[in-house]
Design a protein around this motif. Structure first.
Motif, PDB file in Angstrom:
ATOM      1  N   SER A 144       0.824  -1.205   0.000  1.00  0.00           N
ATOM      2  CA  SER A 144       0.000   0.000   0.000  1.00  0.00           C
ATOM      3  C   SER A 144       0.859   1.255   0.000  1.00  0.00           C
ATOM      4  N   LEU A 145       1.920   1.252   0.785  1.00  0.00           N
ATOM      5  CA  LEU A 145       2.824   2.402   0.799  1.00  0.00           C
ATOM      6  C   LEU A 145       3.497   2.595  -0.552  1.00  0.00           C
ATOM      7  N   GLY A 146       3.686   1.504  -1.285  1.00  0.00           N
ATOM      8  CA  GLY A 146       4.250   1.617  -2.627  1.00  0.00           C
ATOM      9  C   GLY A 146       3.361   2.413  -3.560  1.00  0.00           C
ATOM     10  N   VAL A 147       2.032   2.322  -3.375  1.00  0.00           N
ATOM     11  CA  VAL A 147       1.100   3.123  -4.173  1.00  0.00           C
ATOM     12  C   VAL A 147       1.270   4.600  -3.828  1.00  0.00           C
ATOM     13  N   HIS A 148       1.398   4.905  -2.554  1.00  0.00           N
ATOM     14  CA  HIS A 148       1.616   6.283  -2.097  1.00  0.00           C
ATOM     15  C   HIS A 148       2.896   6.841  -2.714  1.00  0.00           C
ATOM     16  N   ASP A 149       3.976   6.075  -2.653  1.00  0.00           N
ATOM     17  CA  ASP A 149       5.251   6.521  -3.227  1.00  0.00           C
ATOM     18  C   ASP A 149       5.127   6.755  -4.724  1.00  0.00           C
ATOM     19  N   ALA A 150       4.472   5.821  -5.403  1.00  0.00           N
ATOM     20  CA  ALA A 150       4.337   5.925  -6.858  1.00  0.00           C
ATOM     21  C   ALA A 150       3.489   7.125  -7.244  1.00  0.00           C
ATOM     22  N   TYR A 151       2.456   7.409  -6.458  1.00  0.00           N
ATOM     23  CA  TYR A 151       1.599   8.547  -6.773  1.00  0.00           C
ATOM     24  C   TYR A 151       2.390   9.851  -6.738  1.00  0.00           C
ATOM     25  N   TYR A 152       3.159  10.063  -5.694  1.00  0.00           N
ATOM     26  CA  TYR A 152       3.868  11.332  -5.580  1.00  0.00           C
ATOM     27  C   TYR A 152       5.025  11.445  -6.564  1.00  0.00           C
ATOM     28  N   ALA A 153       5.615  10.306  -6.954  1.00  0.00           N
ATOM     29  CA  ALA A 153       6.612  10.346  -8.027  1.00  0.00           C
ATOM     30  C   ALA A 153       5.952  10.754  -9.340  1.00  0.00           C
ATOM     31  N   MET A 154       4.767  10.176  -9.617  1.00  0.00           N
ATOM     32  CA  MET A 154       4.018  10.544 -10.816  1.00  0.00           C
ATOM     33  C   MET A 154       3.623  12.010 -10.779  1.00  0.00           C
ATOM     34  N   LEU A 155       3.098  12.452  -9.628  1.00  0.00           N
ATOM     35  CA  LEU A 155       2.595  13.820  -9.530  1.00  0.00           C
ATOM     36  C   LEU A 155       3.705  14.834  -9.787  1.00  0.00           C
ATOM     37  N   GLU A 156       4.878  14.601  -9.240  1.00  0.00           N
ATOM     38  CA  GLU A 156       5.961  15.567  -9.452  1.00  0.00           C
ATOM     39  C   GLU A 156       6.337  15.646 -10.927  1.00  0.00           C
ATOM     40  N   THR A 157       6.438  14.501 -11.586  1.00  0.00           N
ATOM     41  CA  THR A 157       6.760  14.496 -13.013  1.00  0.00           C
ATOM     42  C   THR A 157       5.675  15.198 -13.822  1.00  0.00           C
ATOM     43  N   TYR A 158       4.435  14.914 -13.502  1.00  0.00           N
ATOM     44  CA  TYR A 158       3.278  15.505 -14.191  1.00  0.00           C
ATOM     45  C   TYR A 158       3.306  17.029 -14.047  1.00  0.00           C
ATOM     46  N   LEU A 159       3.518  17.510 -12.830  1.00  0.00           N
ATOM     47  CA  LEU A 159       3.508  18.952 -12.589  1.00  0.00           C
ATOM     48  C   LEU A 159       4.738  19.645 -13.161  1.00  0.00           C
ATOM     49  N   ARG A 160       5.871  18.956 -13.197  1.00  0.00           N
ATOM     50  CA  ARG A 160       7.069  19.545 -13.810  1.00  0.00           C
ATOM     51  C   ARG A 160       6.825  19.839 -15.286  1.00  0.00           C
ATOM     52  N   GLY A 161       6.118  18.940 -15.942  1.00  0.00           N
ATOM     53  CA  GLY A 161       5.814  19.171 -17.352  1.00  0.00           C
ATOM     54  C   GLY A 161       4.951  20.400 -17.565  1.00  0.00           C
ATOM     55  N   ILE A 162       3.955  20.590 -16.707  1.00  0.00           N
ATOM     56  CA  ILE A 162       3.093  21.766 -16.821  1.00  0.00           C
ATOM     57  C   ILE A 162       3.863  23.028 -16.447  1.00  0.00           C
ATOM     58  N   GLU A 163       4.688  22.938 -15.428  1.00  0.00           N
ATOM     59  CA  GLU A 163       5.522  24.087 -15.041  1.00  0.00           C
ATOM     60  C   GLU A 163       6.444  24.507 -16.189  1.00  0.00           C
ATOM     61  N   GLN A 164       7.060  23.549 -16.841  1.00  0.00           N
ATOM     62  CA  GLN A 164       7.967  23.864 -17.948  1.00  0.00           C
ATOM     63  C   GLN A 164       7.227  24.503 -19.118  1.00  0.00           C
ATOM     64  N   GLN A 165       6.001  24.082 -19.342  1.00  0.00           N
ATOM     65  CA  GLN A 165       5.237  24.613 -20.470  1.00  0.00           C
ATOM     66  C   GLN A 165       4.659  25.996 -20.189  1.00  0.00           C
ATOM     67  N   TYR A 166       4.174  26.220 -18.954  1.00  0.00           N
ATOM     68  CA  TYR A 166       3.426  27.448 -18.654  1.00  0.00           C
ATOM     69  C   TYR A 166       4.110  28.378 -17.651  1.00  0.00           C
ATOM     70  N   GLY A 167       5.129  27.894 -16.970  1.00  0.00           N
ATOM     71  CA  GLY A 167       5.834  28.731 -16.003  1.00  0.00           C
ATOM     72  C   GLY A 167       5.255  28.679 -14.611  1.00  0.00           C
ATOM     73  N   ALA A 168       3.951  28.430 -14.482  1.00  0.00           N
ATOM     74  CA  ALA A 168       3.275  28.323 -13.194  1.00  0.00           C
ATOM     75  C   ALA A 168       1.966  27.570 -13.405  1.00  0.00           C
TER      76      ALA A 168
END
Length: 273
Positions: free
Chosen positions: A115-139
């Protein structure tokens, strides 16, 4: 099929979450929308599906369907609570779960680790996902959509008093409030201006909740200058929290309200940038 089938999401039982990516700096999440518990945990559960549903956030996914960027978690918070810090993300004692005894017998170490592995995987995914939006739009702005109960004394019991239970609670405790005021304040005013059944929406800040969840904290820690995460808690006036039955008219109105807030968010984020 329930009569409100079109207003819920019914994913593959093995799915952890769904992520949609589109052309926008605004993201909506429904991380407590999920109801599934993986099969290996079923024999350990001490709660019925109806008991779990009462503390989950059904229909929050429906509110954000008009956002091109959406993340919906399909696992129940009773399996792993994505919105709590890792060390408290599994409800091992009633004190963590509204007094409920979630597990009929202790969970094995390997089940906890999975179960903790799902938590870890979610936040790894979320950071990558948000980095892409940050790079495209700045904020970016992340709308962290939740809901909360207001009839805890029973189906026929009194509602939580008005002064403690806004229709919409905006949680901002982990946010640099001054930095993001040019985005947040117009959003609050836009939500308050929405009329439903002859009245404007009751939107208040840090009343029922203060926005202390793990997801908003994570965003503000990892993206201190570019990420604005807003915890939005809907009182369950859009459904019967004891039966799970939704008010379809209210569901549609709340979806419209979120959709109508998007131009304001885009404009204020653009001006701020």
């Amino acid at each position: 099929m329930p009569p409100f089938q079109d207003y819920i999401v019914d994913p593959d039982p093995t799915a952890w979450w769904s992520a949609h990516r589109g052309a926008s700096p605004i993201i909506g999440t429904a991380i407590h929308n999920g109801h599934h518990i993986r099969s290996g945990l079923q024999d350990y559960l001490g709660l019925s599906a109806d008991q779990r549903l009462r503390e989950e956030d059904p229909f929050t996914e429906f509110f954000i369907r008009d956002l091109p960027n959406r993340i919906i978690v399909h696992r129940s918070r009773f399996e792993i609570d994505i919105n709590r810090a890792r060390e408290g993300a599994i409800y091992l004692s009633p004190e963590q779960a509204w007094g409920l005894q979630v597990w009929a017998q202790p969970l094995p170490d390997d089940a906890i680790a999975a179960s903790l592995g799902v938590h870890d995987a979610y936040y790894a995914m979320l950071e990558t996902y948000l980095r892409g939006i940050e790079q495209q739009y700045g904020a970016f702005v992340l709308l962290d959509i939740h809901s909360y109960n207001h009839r805890r004394d029973g189906a026929d019991g009194p509602e939580t008093p008005f002064e403690k239970a806004p229709q919409i609670n905006i949680g901002t405790s982990s946010m640099d409030r001054q930095r993001w005021a040019p985005v947040l304040d117009p959003l609050i005013e836009q939500l308050r201006s929405f009329e439903f059944r002859g009245r404007r929406m009751d939107v208040r800040e840090n009343v029922a909740f203060q926005g202390k969840g793990e997801q908003t904290r994570f965003v503000h820690e990892r993206f201190p200058d570019t990420g604005c995460a807003i915890a939005i808690e809907f009182k369950k006036f859009f459904m019967d929290e004891w039966t799970g039955e939704p008010d379809i008219e209210t569901l549609k109105a709340m979806r419209d309200m979120i959709r109508l807030s998007l131009p304001v968010l885009h404009e204020t984020l653009k001006v701020r940038s």
